[in-house]
Scaffold this active site. Structure first.
Site, PDB file in Angstrom:
ATOM      1  N   LYS A  97       2.642   0.419  -3.035  1.00 19.53           N
ATOM      2  CA  LYS A  97       1.429   0.493  -3.848  1.00 19.53           C
ATOM      3  C   LYS A  97       0.761   1.861  -3.716  1.00 19.53           C
ATOM      4  O   LYS A  97       0.745   2.459  -2.637  1.00 19.53           O
ATOM      5  CB  LYS A  97       0.472  -0.611  -3.403  1.00 19.53           C
ATOM      6  CG  LYS A  97      -0.748  -0.812  -4.290  1.00 19.53           C
ATOM      7  CD  LYS A  97      -1.529  -2.027  -3.799  1.00 19.53           C
ATOM      8  CE  LYS A  97      -2.760  -2.292  -4.632  1.00 19.53           C
ATOM      9  NZ  LYS A  97      -3.480  -3.506  -4.172  1.00 19.53           N
ATOM     10  N   SER A 172      -4.470  -6.301  -7.859  1.00 21.54           N
ATOM     11  CA  SER A 172      -4.368  -4.871  -8.081  1.00 21.54           C
ATOM     12  C   SER A 172      -2.984  -4.294  -7.776  1.00 21.54           C
ATOM     13  O   SER A 172      -2.753  -3.102  -7.998  1.00 21.54           O
ATOM     14  CB  SER A 172      -5.416  -4.150  -7.227  1.00 21.54           C
ATOM     15  OG  SER A 172      -5.227  -4.387  -5.848  1.00 21.54           O
ATOM     16  N   SER A 196      -4.812  -9.696  -4.706  1.00 18.09           N
ATOM     17  CA  SER A 196      -4.120  -8.560  -5.318  1.00 18.09           C
ATOM     18  C   SER A 196      -2.608  -8.564  -5.155  1.00 18.09           C
ATOM     19  O   SER A 196      -1.912  -7.813  -5.838  1.00 18.09           O
ATOM     20  CB  SER A 196      -4.681  -7.248  -4.758  1.00 18.09           C
ATOM     21  OG  SER A 196      -6.024  -7.092  -5.133  1.00 18.09           O
TER      22      SER A 196
END
Length: 547
Positions: A97, A172, A196
């Site tokens: 990420k 996210s 997320s």
């Protein structure tokens, strides 16, 4: 907003898009490269990653060189009879990420003024993964500031769901979820503070796991602030895997919980992965599950309820027990409010100041919230009351909590959090539960056109962050044709949010649907074992079309 900030973001995107890779020729011999004997797979990753806005940075040539070295190590280990000494992820390509630091790579958190930020060292979780032989290859796209279920920002654009590009792949960790779902990467690592990891897993039809906070390091997982973190935030990010199967989640989690972790980060609880507990849970003949389909403040679609019912029926046939679990309206609202207040006083003020200081701006999806936060308090009260009475009570309630908190208010919400957690755990113990099955989200992945109304609906996800229970997602089924009608979504409120949920399920036939599995804190091994038990009953894989 300064033109300098826009130019910085534009230059970063141009830099990514102009980067060329040699994609060195790869022998067809199976032992040549563990990474891939088919170079077209890497090219497909580059094509889909860019077309769907899933990636923020690529380093394929570096990854291929690392793969060659891993292959030599493997051959030597085979020759010397020491294969067992290779890492759990030896030679496996992964995505990381965006806001997890990798030395020499950009970490932007989707903020234009942060577009030229380059990490100086690997985060501890990246060090752990490399030590286990993993090969980072790309970084996954995120929402601006990680603050919504739509992975969109003004640098890399809006991450598109590989199953249906009119829908979000979640947030996210949306870019990473999309990369796994499109079969571009076998394993990804995201973070979770409000769903997320679980939201992208649900929306993309893959597996995902949020470990117990403090069993995994959060050091050098950044936000665009002077020291890279939000010191007042009550909830910490926890890193976890997204993959194709329950076995992927287990290997990924084991890699994050290696013995070296406890020396590198003294804030982590020294609790290494316990294989015996994992195996003992797999062998249990009777587990006791709680389950619920919805609460008084939010509902779920027919397809989501069916996924839970299918899970229940399969496990009951295996001899396991299911007990309904219910929240009062007050209880359901309490944990949502606690999470909202803690996140607001923990970061929104600092991030709002950051935008002003850097001459930057929030994306449209976040602008209303940031504007409201900066209004005078008397105007905030008037506006939230107006929304509650004339527009939508739920939106008005959220606005009422979007404010700067006094020291007494912070103390009060921390006491409320402790009390709610204590009561929840006591109720769990009284019911003698081993695990809970619940929805991840009220519907399948929602359409971008509905994001303003339902892009922050994390009610089912934040419960497990508030009580800090390890939680994972298992894909179960897909939306059927008769589950797209208005009546397929039911909830007690009937407002603009309800209307958005009803709109967004139209045209959703074939979209993946899954469930959440949760166990008490520190029982990550048990949670992963139960995820495998459930996953093995369905073996559901939803293939995304290739571009």
């Amino acid at each position: 907003m300064h033109l300098r900030v826009k130019n910085k973001a534009r230059q970063r995107l141009q830099e990514r898009n102009s980067k060329k890779f040699t994609f060195i020729n790869v022998s067809e011999e199976k032992t040549k490269l563990i990474l891939s004997s088919d170079v077209s797979k890497l090219r497909q990753l580059q094509i889909e990653g860019r077309e769907l806005n899933l990636i923020t940075e690529e380093y394929y040539d570096q990854a291929l060189r690392e793969a060659e070295e891993k292959d030599k190590q493997r051959e030597l280990a085979i020759k010397n009879g020491r294969v067992s000494e290779l890492g759990l992820l030896h030679g496996i390509p992964i995505s990381i990420k965006d806001h997890i630091c990798e030395e020499g790579k950009h970490s932007t958190v989707g903020v234009m003024s942060f577009a030229d930020n380059i990490a100086q060292e690997d985060a501890i979780v990246v060090q752990q993964l490399r030590a286990q032989g993993a090969i980072p290859m790309v970084k996954g796209n995120t929402p601006q500031l990680l603050l919504s279920l739509v992975s969109e920002n003004d640098i890399y654009g809006k991450a598109l769901n590989p199953h249906d590009t009119s829908r979000t792949c979640g947030g996210s960790s949306g870019g990473d979820g999309g990369l796994v779902a499109s079969k571009c990467i076998p394993l990804a690592f995201g973070t979770d503070i409000a769903g997320s990891i679980r939201c992208p897993s649900e929306f993309c039809g893959i597996y995902g796991f949020k470990p117990t906070t403090l069993r995994v390091s959060s050091k050098d997982i950044i936000m665009p602030l002077p020291n890279g973190s939000v010191p007042q935030c009550v909830f910490q990010e926890t890193t976890g895997p997204l993959g194709y199967s329950a076995n992927d989640l287990k290997l990924g989690t084991q890699s994050l919980m290696g013995e070296e972790l406890f020396r590198k980060d003294p804030n982590v609880i020294p609790l290494p992965f316990d294989e015996q507990r994992y195996q003992e849970t797999l062998a249990k003949k009777k587990l006791r599950f709680g389950y619920f389909y919805g609460t008084d403040i939010i509902g779920s679609t027919t397809s989501v309820k069916r996924a839970i019912l299918m899970t229940k029926e399969k496990l009951v046939k295996l001899g396991h027990e299911f007990i309904p679990f219910q929240f009062s309206k007050k209880e359901a609202q309490e944990y949502v409010d606690i999470h909202m207040i803690c996140c607001t006083f923990g970061c929104q003020g600092q991030l709002s100041s950051m935008f002003k200081q850097q001459h930057d701006r929030p994306i449209p999806l976040l602008k209303t919230s940031f504007d409201f936060y900066n209004y005078p308090r008397f105007f905030q009260k008037i506006l939230s009351a107006y929304y509650s009475r004339f527009v939508c009570e739920r939106i008005g309630g959220v606005l009422a909590l979007t404010k700067e908190c006094s020291r007494d208010e912070i103390d009060d919400v921390l006491r409320r959090k402790a009390r709610f957690t204590e009561d929840f755990i006591q109720r769990w113990e009284d019911m003698k539960l081993d695990a809970m099955i619940s929805p991840t989200y009220p519907t399948c992945a929602f359409k971008f056109e509905d994001q303003e109304d339902i892009g922050f609906s994390t009610e089912y996800q934040v419960l497990w962050n508030v009580v800090n229970f390890p939680t994972g997602c298992v894909p179960i089924t897909e939306v059927l044709e008769d589950e797209e009608a208005d009546e397929a979504y039911q909830e007690k409120p009937n407002d603009v949010i309800t209307a958005a949920f009803k709109r967004t399920i139209k045209g959703s036939k074939g979209m993946p649907v899954g469930i959440q599995v949760s166990t008490p804190r520190w029982k990550d091994e048990e949670c992963l074992a139960i995820i495998k038990i459930i996953g093995d009953q369905f073996n559901f894989i939803k293939m995304a079309p290739q571009i």
